[in-house]
Motif scaffolding. Structure first.
Motif, PDB file in Angstrom:
ATOM      1  N   ARG A  33       7.546   8.536  24.963  1.00 31.84           N
ATOM      2  CA  ARG A  33       8.091   9.236  23.773  1.00 31.84           C
ATOM      3  C   ARG A  33       7.155  10.365  23.332  1.00 31.84           C
ATOM      4  O   ARG A  33       7.607  11.456  22.999  1.00 31.84           O
ATOM      5  N   ALA A  34       5.854  10.091  23.338  1.00 28.69           N
ATOM      6  CA  ALA A  34       4.894  11.113  22.894  1.00 28.69           C
ATOM      7  C   ALA A  34       4.927  12.313  23.833  1.00 28.69           C
ATOM      8  O   ALA A  34       4.936  13.469  23.400  1.00 28.69           O
ATOM      9  N   SER A  35       4.985  12.022  25.127  1.00 26.55           N
ATOM     10  CA  SER A  35       4.983  13.108  26.113  1.00 26.55           C
ATOM     11  C   SER A  35       6.267  13.935  26.005  1.00 26.55           C
ATOM     12  O   SER A  35       6.262  15.152  26.211  1.00 26.55           O
ATOM     13  N   SER A  86      -3.844  12.314  47.325  1.00 24.82           N
ATOM     14  CA  SER A  86      -4.932  12.513  46.351  1.00 24.82           C
ATOM     15  C   SER A  86      -4.763  13.857  45.641  1.00 24.82           C
ATOM     16  O   SER A  86      -5.175  14.012  44.484  1.00 24.82           O
ATOM     17  N   LEU A  87      -4.142  14.821  46.304  1.00 26.02           N
ATOM     18  CA  LEU A  87      -3.867  16.111  45.635  1.00 26.02           C
ATOM     19  C   LEU A  87      -2.817  15.899  44.543  1.00 26.02           C
ATOM     20  O   LEU A  87      -2.921  16.453  43.439  1.00 26.02           O
ATOM     21  N   LYS A  88      -1.819  15.054  44.824  1.00 24.80           N
ATOM     22  CA  LYS A  88      -0.798  14.752  43.806  1.00 24.80           C
ATOM     23  C   LYS A  88      -1.428  14.016  42.620  1.00 24.80           C
ATOM     24  O   LYS A  88      -1.090  14.271  41.462  1.00 24.80           O
ATOM     25  N   LYS A  89      -2.361  13.100  42.934  1.00 26.35           N
ATOM     26  CA  LYS A  89      -3.039  12.364  41.843  1.00 26.35           C
ATOM     27  C   LYS A  89      -3.888  13.325  41.006  1.00 26.35           C
ATOM     28  O   LYS A  89      -3.975  13.187  39.776  1.00 26.35           O
ATOM     29  N   ALA A  90      -4.527  14.275  41.676  1.00 22.14           N
ATOM     30  CA  ALA A  90      -5.347  15.252  40.932  1.00 22.14           C
ATOM     31  C   ALA A  90      -4.447  16.099  40.025  1.00 22.14           C
ATOM     32  O   ALA A  90      -4.815  16.407  38.888  1.00 22.14           O
ATOM     33  N   ARG A  91      -3.257  16.441  40.533  1.00 28.64           N
ATOM     34  CA  ARG A  91      -2.329  17.213  39.675  1.00 28.64           C
ATOM     35  C   ARG A  91      -1.887  16.354  38.489  1.00 28.64           C
ATOM     36  O   ARG A  91      -1.759  16.847  37.364  1.00 28.64           O
ATOM     37  N   ALA A  96      -2.020  15.035  32.740  1.00 27.69           N
ATOM     38  CA  ALA A  96      -2.368  14.082  31.675  1.00 27.69           C
ATOM     39  C   ALA A  96      -3.304  14.749  30.666  1.00 27.69           C
ATOM     40  O   ALA A  96      -3.177  14.541  29.448  1.00 27.69           O
ATOM     41  N   SER A  97      -4.216  15.584  31.167  1.00 29.22           N
ATOM     42  CA  SER A  97      -5.173  16.233  30.250  1.00 29.22           C
ATOM     43  C   SER A  97      -4.465  17.237  29.332  1.00 29.22           C
ATOM     44  O   SER A  97      -5.036  17.673  28.340  1.00 29.22           O
ATOM     45  N   HIS A  98      -3.244  17.613  29.683  1.00 32.85           N
ATOM     46  CA  HIS A  98      -2.450  18.496  28.810  1.00 32.85           C
ATOM     47  C   HIS A  98      -1.331  17.736  28.092  1.00 32.85           C
ATOM     48  O   HIS A  98      -0.392  18.342  27.574  1.00 32.85           O
ATOM     49  N   GLY A  99      -1.390  16.412  28.141  1.00 30.04           N
ATOM     50  CA  GLY A  99      -0.418  15.610  27.384  1.00 30.04           C
ATOM     51  C   GLY A  99       0.906  15.391  28.091  1.00 30.04           C
ATOM     52  O   GLY A  99       1.900  15.060  27.447  1.00 30.04           O
ATOM     53  N   VAL A 100       0.928  15.551  29.415  1.00 28.54           N
ATOM     54  CA  VAL A 100       2.172  15.285  30.159  1.00 28.54           C
ATOM     55  C   VAL A 100       2.007  13.978  30.929  1.00 28.54           C
ATOM     56  O   VAL A 100       1.101  13.837  31.759  1.00 28.54           O
ATOM     57  N   PHE A 101       2.895  13.045  30.663  1.00 27.11           N
ATOM     58  CA  PHE A 101       2.840  11.730  31.313  1.00 27.11           C
ATOM     59  C   PHE A 101       3.764  11.739  32.531  1.00 27.11           C
ATOM     60  O   PHE A 101       4.921  12.162  32.443  1.00 27.11           O
ATOM     61  N   VAL A 102       3.242  11.271  33.671  1.00 27.01           N
ATOM     62  CA  VAL A 102       4.064  11.206  34.885  1.00 27.01           C
ATOM     63  C   VAL A 102       4.278   9.741  35.260  1.00 27.01           C
ATOM     64  O   VAL A 102       3.322   9.003  35.512  1.00 27.01           O
TER      65      VAL A 102
END
Ligand SMILES: NC(=O)c1ccc[n+]([C@@H]2O[C@H](COP(=O)([O-])OP(=O)(O)OC[C@H]3O[C@@H](n4cnc5c(N)ncnc54)[C@H](O)[C@@H]3O)[C@@H](O)[C@H]2O)c1
Ligand SMILES: O=C(O)[C@H]1O[C@H](OP(=O)(O)OP(=O)(O)OC[C@H]2O[C@@H](n3ccc(=O)[nH]c3=O)[C@H](O)[C@@H]2O)[C@H](O)[C@@H](O)[C@H]1O
Length: 390
Positions: A33-35, A86-91, A96-102
């Motif tokens: 909800r927050a994202s 690991s590139l997908k995890k880094a993305r 996440a650091s910009h408030g987007v939850f995947v």
């Protein structure tokens, strides 16, 4: 314990393991909800967007751009191993650091999608999850059917059942033009001669989305991207794999057409594609259906998003050599019959008129930014062939 928690928990318990692991109850519902919540911002349009393939190359850039201007974004991605997860995890960490939850999940999981629509009344879906890559279709055809056909239908079913129904913007591909040799490629040109299974699944996607538009009133915008490149890009694509090999002193294979003709692509920089995607979301009119029933006609649109200036593959290599300051070891061979087409070239008149789409980055400037990112991400220092990640 509240009733809503109990019903949510029983849903989680009966669903797949990764779903239980990645949701973990009310805490996760709160994160979704927050994202998804739009922020008050002068540039935001107040949208809540579900981005599929959010940990992918284009998905990450679009999600960041939406979030930065204040829109709500929730991502879904299955983090498959088509290229280095690991590139997908880094993305994902960047998002996440910009408030987007995947959410980690597959678009074939209809229960997961229904739950996401239960939790959030998404206004828009930006559907980018797919099995990409033209040549890999000969190795693993089933993966294209899984993500680009079955997954698309599962997603459309969830969108059609959602209340409110979201407007859908999704990634088709320049590959639908296949053997069309009328240039530049216009949206009115024939697209019934695909040269690869990848292209055939994207063409099928255009027909499938049309059906859902026609029967259920879903608002659909299909975007035919032309060979997108840039920072955080895809390791399977030529500009990326050439860079890796050049830096490691390994040879690259450059395909050439019949009669020694160079292959050419309308390489398009990621920031331009992002603007086209956001322009499409901003101009998409609402879906008209409710409860799975159409209430009136809804728009069905298709746009080319290219750069309108094709560049040959040998020129791509020379630009990379210049920015990397390393000479490539080239093996030039005739293009194998692997699904490639000799050239692509977009006519973007329609996107310019209706989306305000205007690409501004040429290949030289775009590759300069890509190389800068690549050297930094993989820990290279100028003048050294050593790095920390590979
Ligand atoms: N990059 C290009 O040059 C280009 C050109 C034309 C079209 N496209 C299309 O644009 C979209 C984005 O491409 P990209 O370059 O970012 O590719 P990408 O592979 O980096 O991103 C796609 C993401 O979707 C995810 N995914 C795949 N199948 C899934 C499934 N079944 N369920 C959930 N997630 C799944 C992958 O893990 C990946 O992170 C794709 O639809 C692609 O076909 C890309
Ligand atoms: O616009 C699209 O619809 C597609 O764009 C992209 O496909 P392509 O245009 O094929 O990009 P890419 O692989 O970078 O090859 C670029 C050029 O390098 C040549 N190429 C490639 C590999 C190699 O080893 N050698 C080589 O010469 C190759 O022959 C080609 O001429 C997306 O990957 C795809 O998902 C799809 O969406």
């Amino acid at each position: 314990m509240t009733a809503s928690y109990l019903s949510f928990q029983s849903f989680v318990d009966t669903s797949h393991k990764y779903f239980a692991a990645s949701w973990g109850g009310l805490h996760w519902e709160r994160q979704i909800r927050a994202s998804a919540a739009p922020r008050r911002s002068p540039s935001g349009s107040g949208m809540s967007v579900l981005v599929t393939g959010a940990a992918g190359f284009v998905g990450t850039h679009c999600s960041l751009a939406l979030r930065k201007r204040g829109d709500g974004v929730v991502g879904v991605d299955n983090f498959n191993a088509y290229y280095d997860p690991s590139l997908k995890k880094a993305r994902k960490s960047l998002l996440a650091s910009h408030g987007v939850f995947v959410v980690e999940g597959d678009i074939n999981d209809g229960r997961l999608l229904a739950k996401l629509f239960d939790v959030v009344p998404f206004t828009h879906v930006l559907h980018l999850a797919a099995q990409a890559g033209v040549r890999y279709a000969m190795e693993n055809p089933a993966s294209y059917v899984h993500s680009n056909i079955a997954g698309l239908v599962t997603l459309l079913e969830a969108c059609k059942d959602a209340d409110p129904q979201p407007a859908i913007v999704w990634a088709s591909s320049s590959s639908v033009y296949g053997l069309n040799d009328k240039v530049p490629f216009s949206e009115r040109d024939r697209t019934d001669q695909p040269a690869s299974l990848y292209a055939a699944t994207k063409k099928a996607g255009e027909e499938i989305t049309h059906t859902y538009n026609h029967i259920y009133g879903l608002s659909i915008t299909g975007l035919r991207f032309f060979t997108v490149y840039g920072p955080w890009g895809r390791p399977d694509m030529a500009y990326f794999s050439f860079t890796r090999n050049i830096l490691q002193g390994k040879p690259i294979t450059v395909y050439r057409g019949k009669d020694h003709v160079d292959l050419a692509r309308d390489f398009t920089y990621i920031d331009d594609i992002v603007k086209g995607c956001l322009g499409s979301l901003d101009t998409a009119r609402k879906s008209t259906g409710t409860g799975g029933k159409k209430r009136g006609p809804a728009p069905y649109r298709i746009f080319n998003l290219g750069n309108t200036s094709p560049v040959t593959v040998p020129t791509l290599v020379s630009i990379l050599e210049k920015h990397l300051r390393v000479k490539a070891k080239k093996n030039v061979i005739e293009m194998p019959g692997n699904g490639d087409v000799p050239f692509t070239h977009a006519n973007i008149t329609l996107a310019r008129e209706q989306l305000g789409y205007k690409p501004t980055t040429n290949l030289d400037a775009g590759l300069k930014k890509f190389v800068k990112w690549y050297l930094s991400y993989y820990g290279y220092t100028r003048g050294s062939s050593k790095n920390s990640r590979q």
